[in-house]
Design a protein around this motif. Sequence first.
Motif, PDB file in Angstrom:
ATOM      1  N   GLY A  55       0.818  -1.212   0.000  1.00 35.82           N
ATOM      2  CA  GLY A  55       0.000   0.000   0.000  1.00 35.82           C
ATOM      3  C   GLY A  55       0.847   1.255   0.000  1.00 35.82           C
ATOM      4  N   LEU A  56       1.892   1.271   0.821  1.00 38.26           N
ATOM      5  CA  LEU A  56       2.796   2.424   0.850  1.00 38.26           C
ATOM      6  C   LEU A  56       3.514   2.596  -0.480  1.00 38.26           C
ATOM      7  N   SER A  57       3.931   1.491  -1.062  1.00 40.58           N
ATOM      8  CA  SER A  57       4.611   1.541  -2.355  1.00 40.58           C
ATOM      9  C   SER A  57       3.693   2.125  -3.430  1.00 40.58           C
ATOM     10  N   LEU A  58       2.444   1.702  -3.432  1.00 38.37           N
ATOM     11  CA  LEU A  58       1.486   2.220  -4.413  1.00 38.37           C
ATOM     12  C   LEU A  58       1.179   3.697  -4.163  1.00 38.37           C
ATOM     13  N   CYS A  59       1.086   4.095  -2.897  1.00 46.65           N
ATOM     14  CA  CYS A  59       0.876   5.514  -2.568  1.00 46.65           C
ATOM     15  C   CYS A  59       2.055   6.350  -3.036  1.00 46.65           C
ATOM     16  N   ASP A  60       3.265   5.827  -2.858  1.00 48.37           N
ATOM     17  CA  ASP A  60       4.461   6.525  -3.326  1.00 48.37           C
ATOM     18  C   ASP A  60       4.430   6.666  -4.847  1.00 48.37           C
ATOM     19  N   GLU A  61       4.074   5.597  -5.524  1.00 44.88           N
ATOM     20  CA  GLU A  61       4.000   5.629  -6.987  1.00 44.88           C
ATOM     21  C   GLU A  61       2.976   6.670  -7.457  1.00 44.88           C
ATOM     22  N   LEU A  62       1.837   6.705  -6.799  1.00 44.00           N
ATOM     23  CA  LEU A  62       0.801   7.674  -7.139  1.00 44.00           C
ATOM     24  C   LEU A  62       1.283   9.097  -6.896  1.00 44.00           C
ATOM     25  N   ARG A  63       1.923   9.333  -5.749  1.00 52.10           N
ATOM     26  CA  ARG A  63       2.418  10.673  -5.414  1.00 52.10           C
ATOM     27  C   ARG A  63       3.498  11.118  -6.390  1.00 52.10           C
ATOM     28  N   GLU A  66       1.804  12.151  -9.490  1.00 46.03           N
ATOM     29  CA  GLU A  66       1.177  13.465  -9.322  1.00 46.03           C
ATOM     30  C   GLU A  66       2.217  14.582  -9.411  1.00 46.03           C
TER      31      GLU A  66
END
Length: 102
Positions: A55-63, A66
């Motif tokens: 989840g953190l990895s995906l949030c980082d990828e999304l950020r 952005e």
Amino acid sequence: MGTLTINILGTSFSIQAKENDSYLEGLLLRYKKLINSIEQSTGLHDNLKLSIMAGLSLCDELRQSELHADSSLHKQKHTNSELFEAERITLKLIDNIDKVLK
């Protein structure tokens, strides 16, 4: 509308979403690959920790995506501003040339 049966990290359940089945299956496949990658690189075997890391990895990828989009938008605005200024100067020069030729 699509349906997906999820069987990962010791749990199994089904979901329905507005996306089609193949799109949902692609998301699950990507998530499974990410989980496997994290498990191999960290040596973690705890399902909860693996899911949190994913989840953190995906949030980082999304950020990061952005931030990249914001940067691209800023560059585009800057380029548009430069083009506007070049057009303004060109029109002023044309106007000056027309005045001299008259």
